[in-house]
Design a protein around this motif. Structure first.
Motif, PDB file in Angstrom:
ATOM      1  N   GLY A 274       5.156  13.154   3.653  1.00  0.00           N
ATOM      2  CA  GLY A 274       6.413  12.796   2.960  1.00  0.00           C
ATOM      3  C   GLY A 274       6.615  12.104   2.245  1.00  0.00           C
ATOM      4  N   GLU A 275       5.558  11.620   1.747  1.00  0.00           N
ATOM      5  CA  GLU A 275       5.208  10.810   0.911  1.00  0.00           C
ATOM      6  C   GLU A 275       4.761  11.227  -0.352  1.00  0.00           C
ATOM      7  OE1 GLU A 275       6.119   7.852   0.821  1.00  0.00           O
ATOM      8  OE2 GLU A 275       5.602   6.992   3.223  1.00  0.00           O
ATOM      9  N   ARG A 276       5.399  10.301  -1.574  1.00  0.00           N
ATOM     10  CA  ARG A 276       5.543  10.319  -2.814  1.00  0.00           C
ATOM     11  C   ARG A 276       4.210   9.317  -3.869  1.00  0.00           C
ATOM     12  NH1 ARG A 276       8.587  14.096  -5.663  1.00  0.00           N
ATOM     13  NH2 ARG A 276       7.213  13.151  -8.015  1.00  0.00           N
ATOM     14  N   TRP A 277       2.750  10.452  -4.206  1.00  0.00           N
ATOM     15  CA  TRP A 277       2.006   9.540  -4.318  1.00  0.00           C
ATOM     16  C   TRP A 277       1.636   9.197  -5.908  1.00  0.00           C
ATOM     17  CZ3 TRP A 277      -2.140   8.295  -0.949  1.00  0.00           C
ATOM     18  CH2 TRP A 277      -1.804   9.018   0.870  1.00  0.00           C
ATOM     19  N   VAL A 278       0.970   8.506  -6.273  1.00  0.00           N
ATOM     20  CA  VAL A 278       0.996   7.661  -7.253  1.00  0.00           C
ATOM     21  C   VAL A 278      -0.883   7.385  -7.515  1.00  0.00           C
ATOM     22  CG1 VAL A 278       0.738   5.125  -8.808  1.00  0.00           C
ATOM     23  CG2 VAL A 278       2.368   5.899  -7.839  1.00  0.00           C
ATOM     24  N   LEU A 279      -1.418   7.992  -8.849  1.00  0.00           N
ATOM     25  CA  LEU A 279      -2.865   8.277  -7.955  1.00  0.00           C
ATOM     26  C   LEU A 279      -3.621   6.731  -9.564  1.00  0.00           C
ATOM     27  CD1 LEU A 279      -3.268  12.313  -8.881  1.00  0.00           C
ATOM     28  CD2 LEU A 279      -3.641  11.427  -7.421  1.00  0.00           C
ATOM     29  N   GLY A 280      -4.147   6.241  -9.157  1.00  0.00           N
ATOM     30  CA  GLY A 280      -5.305   5.867  -9.758  1.00  0.00           C
ATOM     31  C   GLY A 280      -6.004   5.845 -10.837  1.00  0.00           C
TER      32      GLY A 280
ATOM     33  N   ALA B 281      -1.422   1.674 -10.989  1.00  0.00           N
ATOM     34  CA  ALA B 281      -1.165   2.397  -9.897  1.00  0.00           C
ATOM     35  C   ALA B 281      -0.710   1.203  -8.884  1.00  0.00           C
ATOM     36  CB  ALA B 281      -2.128   3.453  -9.259  1.00  0.00           C
ATOM     37  N   GLN B 282      -1.132   0.636  -8.815  1.00  0.00           N
ATOM     38  CA  GLN B 282      -0.781  -0.781  -6.993  1.00  0.00           C
ATOM     39  C   GLN B 282       0.844  -1.629  -8.390  1.00  0.00           C
ATOM     40  OE1 GLN B 282      -4.027  -2.837  -5.106  1.00  0.00           O
ATOM     41  NE2 GLN B 282      -5.085  -1.713  -7.545  1.00  0.00           N
ATOM     42  N   SER B 283       1.467  -1.270  -8.552  1.00  0.00           N
ATOM     43  CA  SER B 283       2.058  -1.980  -9.645  1.00  0.00           C
ATOM     44  C   SER B 283       3.338  -1.404  -9.820  1.00  0.00           C
ATOM     45  CB  SER B 283       2.347  -2.754 -10.978  1.00  0.00           C
ATOM     46  OG  SER B 283       1.447  -1.414 -12.138  1.00  0.00           O
ATOM     47  N   LEU B 284       3.177   0.214  -9.820  1.00  0.00           N
ATOM     48  CA  LEU B 284       4.052   1.151  -9.349  1.00  0.00           C
ATOM     49  C   LEU B 284       4.437   1.209  -7.857  1.00  0.00           C
ATOM     50  CD1 LEU B 284       2.743   3.736 -11.617  1.00  0.00           C
ATOM     51  CD2 LEU B 284       4.463   2.221 -12.076  1.00  0.00           C
ATOM     52  N   VAL B 285       3.561   1.329  -7.117  1.00  0.00           N
ATOM     53  CA  VAL B 285       3.652   1.182  -5.541  1.00  0.00           C
ATOM     54  C   VAL B 285       4.590  -0.496  -4.889  1.00  0.00           C
ATOM     55  CG1 VAL B 285       2.596   0.747  -3.798  1.00  0.00           C
ATOM     56  CG2 VAL B 285       1.083   2.257  -5.263  1.00  0.00           C
ATOM     57  N   GLY B 286       4.118  -1.075  -6.157  1.00  0.00           N
ATOM     58  CA  GLY B 286       5.140  -2.189  -5.685  1.00  0.00           C
ATOM     59  C   GLY B 286       6.044  -1.822  -6.314  1.00  0.00           C
ATOM     60  N   ALA B 287       6.802  -0.828  -7.041  1.00  0.00           N
ATOM     61  CA  ALA B 287       7.853  -1.306  -7.207  1.00  0.00           C
ATOM     62  C   ALA B 287       8.778  -0.077  -6.564  1.00  0.00           C
ATOM     63  CB  ALA B 287       8.246  -0.711  -8.957  1.00  0.00           C
ATOM     64  N   GLY B 288       8.225   0.825  -5.261  1.00  0.00           N
ATOM     65  CA  GLY B 288       8.782   1.530  -5.233  1.00  0.00           C
ATOM     66  C   GLY B 288       8.664   3.143  -5.858  1.00  0.00           C
ATOM     67  N   VAL B 289       7.772   3.319  -6.491  1.00  0.00           N
ATOM     68  CA  VAL B 289       7.578   4.952  -6.579  1.00  0.00           C
ATOM     69  C   VAL B 289       6.850   5.748  -5.953  1.00  0.00           C
ATOM     70  CG1 VAL B 289       6.084   5.962  -9.158  1.00  0.00           C
ATOM     71  CG2 VAL B 289       7.661   3.455  -9.073  1.00  0.00           C
ATOM     72  N   GLY B 290       5.120   5.084  -4.983  1.00  0.00           N
ATOM     73  CA  GLY B 290       4.887   6.153  -4.657  1.00  0.00           C
ATOM     74  C   GLY B 290       4.178   5.110  -4.009  1.00  0.00           C
ATOM     75  N   ILE B 291       3.214   5.672  -2.862  1.00  0.00           N
ATOM     76  CA  ILE B 291       2.401   5.286  -2.247  1.00  0.00           C
ATOM     77  C   ILE B 291       0.544   5.948  -3.606  1.00  0.00           C
ATOM     78  CG2 ILE B 291       3.200   4.851   0.035  1.00  0.00           C
ATOM     79  CD1 ILE B 291       1.511   7.301   1.211  1.00  0.00           C
ATOM     80  N   ALA B 292      -0.353   4.549  -3.080  1.00  0.00           N
ATOM     81  CA  ALA B 292      -1.332   4.934  -3.423  1.00  0.00           C
ATOM     82  C   ALA B 292      -2.721   5.601  -2.368  1.00  0.00           C
ATOM     83  CB  ALA B 292      -1.841   4.209  -4.643  1.00  0.00           C
ATOM     84  N   LEU B 293      -4.133   5.779  -2.998  1.00  0.00           N
ATOM     85  CA  LEU B 293      -5.253   5.792  -2.429  1.00  0.00           C
ATOM     86  C   LEU B 293      -5.897   5.037  -3.719  1.00  0.00           C
ATOM     87  CD1 LEU B 293      -6.257   6.992   0.075  1.00  0.00           C
ATOM     88  CD2 LEU B 293      -7.338   8.329  -1.661  1.00  0.00           C
ATOM     89  N   ILE B 294      -7.033   3.949  -2.858  1.00  0.00           N
ATOM     90  CA  ILE B 294      -6.857   3.109  -3.907  1.00  0.00           C
ATOM     91  C   ILE B 294      -8.480   2.450  -2.781  1.00  0.00           C
ATOM     92  CG2 ILE B 294      -6.982   1.016  -5.118  1.00  0.00           C
ATOM     93  CD1 ILE B 294      -4.495   2.544  -6.101  1.00  0.00           C
ATOM     94  N   PRO B 295      -9.637   2.287  -3.705  1.00  0.00           N
ATOM     95  CA  PRO B 295     -10.693   1.603  -3.580  1.00  0.00           C
ATOM     96  C   PRO B 295     -10.801   0.994  -3.217  1.00  0.00           C
ATOM     97  CG  PRO B 295     -11.222   3.197  -5.241  1.00  0.00           C
ATOM     98  CD  PRO B 295     -10.129   3.315  -5.228  1.00  0.00           C
ATOM     99  N   SER B 296     -11.727   0.472  -1.847  1.00  0.00           N
ATOM    100  CA  SER B 296     -11.415  -1.236  -1.643  1.00  0.00           C
ATOM    101  C   SER B 296     -11.925  -2.344  -2.587  1.00  0.00           C
ATOM    102  CB  SER B 296     -12.159  -1.424  -0.418  1.00  0.00           C
ATOM    103  OG  SER B 296     -11.697  -0.917   0.878  1.00  0.00           O
ATOM    104  N   ILE B 297     -12.773  -1.998  -3.319  1.00  0.00           N
ATOM    105  CA  ILE B 297     -12.890  -3.482  -4.651  1.00  0.00           C
ATOM    106  C   ILE B 297     -11.934  -3.077  -5.614  1.00  0.00           C
ATOM    107  CG2 ILE B 297     -15.165  -2.771  -4.051  1.00  0.00           C
ATOM    108  CD1 ILE B 297     -15.957  -1.295  -6.808  1.00  0.00           C
TER     109      ILE B 297
END
Length: 230
Positions: free
Chosen positions: A127-133, A164-180
């Motif tokens: 059910g989530e919206r995604w932010v692509l990095g 992308a992570q800054s947008l996640v922090g702003a509540g725009v969505g969630i993201a899939l991010i490489p560990s490094i």
């Protein structure tokens, strides 16, 4: 000697020194360059101050041809699930030395109901919206979403993992991010995905055929990169 002659002689000497200087050109993708190159390069520059380094920021689809054509000496590159870009005996013209596995994590804001989980299955995020990095992760994420039985809802297709992570922090969505590429932001959490889960594999590409006088320096840099990740 007249001043003008002195200047010309000095310039000629500097030209000879420049011509004799060994050069290495390194192509790297941004997140790998930021996380993996600096420790190796600081040691390399200290040990070999006479080597002139050129760093090119390139994605693998551009950096690997540069190495193949001799326009770069080494590429720090990656591939996602599947075989590496070069294997022994193939016609790529490249040698591939694996460095690290770089699993992708789900990045959520602290307010997300799943934020306290130690791991999560992708199906639970239907059910989530995604932010692509990175737009390359779209096909990868879509493939795993298909396996999990849901259709992706995309809020933003960015080309930078930090953005992308800054947008996640702003509540725009969630993201899939490489560990490094993960930040240490206090308002975000990064959670491992339960299998099946995507991973990025990072390695070093060098030319199988092109060896020159700077090869010992290239070998030294490759060893430093590999020792920095073990």
């Amino acid at each position: 000697m007249r001043p003008s002659n002195t200047r010309r002689a000095t310039a000629a000497c500097l030209g000879v020194l420049a011509a004799d200087r060994d050069r290495l050109t390194i192509a790297t993708f941004a997140s790998g360059g930021r996380a993996l190159l600096p420790p190796a390069l600081s040691r390399f520059v200290a040990d070999h101050p006479g080597v002139e380094l050129t760093i090119l920021e390139r994605e693998p689809e551009d950096s690997l041809p540069l190495v193949r054509e001799g326009r770069a000496d080494l590429a720090l590159a990656y591939h996602f699930d599947g075989p590496p870009p070069a294997r022994p005996g193939d016609r790529s013209g490249l040698d591939w030395a694996p460095l690290i596995s770089d699993p992708l994590r789900v990045v959520l804001p602290h307010a997300n109901p799943h934020a306290r989980r130690r791991s999560i299955h992708l199906a639970e995020l239907a059910g989530e919206r995604w932010v692509l990095g990175c737009m390359k992760t779209l096909d990868l994420l879509r493939h795993y979403a298909d396996l999990a039985g849901f259709e992706l809802r995309i809020s933003c297709g960015a080309t930078d993992y930090l953005f992308a992570q800054s947008l996640v922090g702003a509540g725009v969505g969630i993201a899939l991010i490489p560990s490094i590429a993960l930040t240490q932001a206090d308002d975000l959490v990064a959670i491992p995905l339960e299998p099946p889960s995507p991973c990025r594999f990072i390695g070093i590409a060098t030319s199988r055929r092109r060896r020159g006088p700077a090869q010992p320096y290239l070998d030294a840099l490759r060893c430093l990169l590999m020792s920095a990740t073990t």
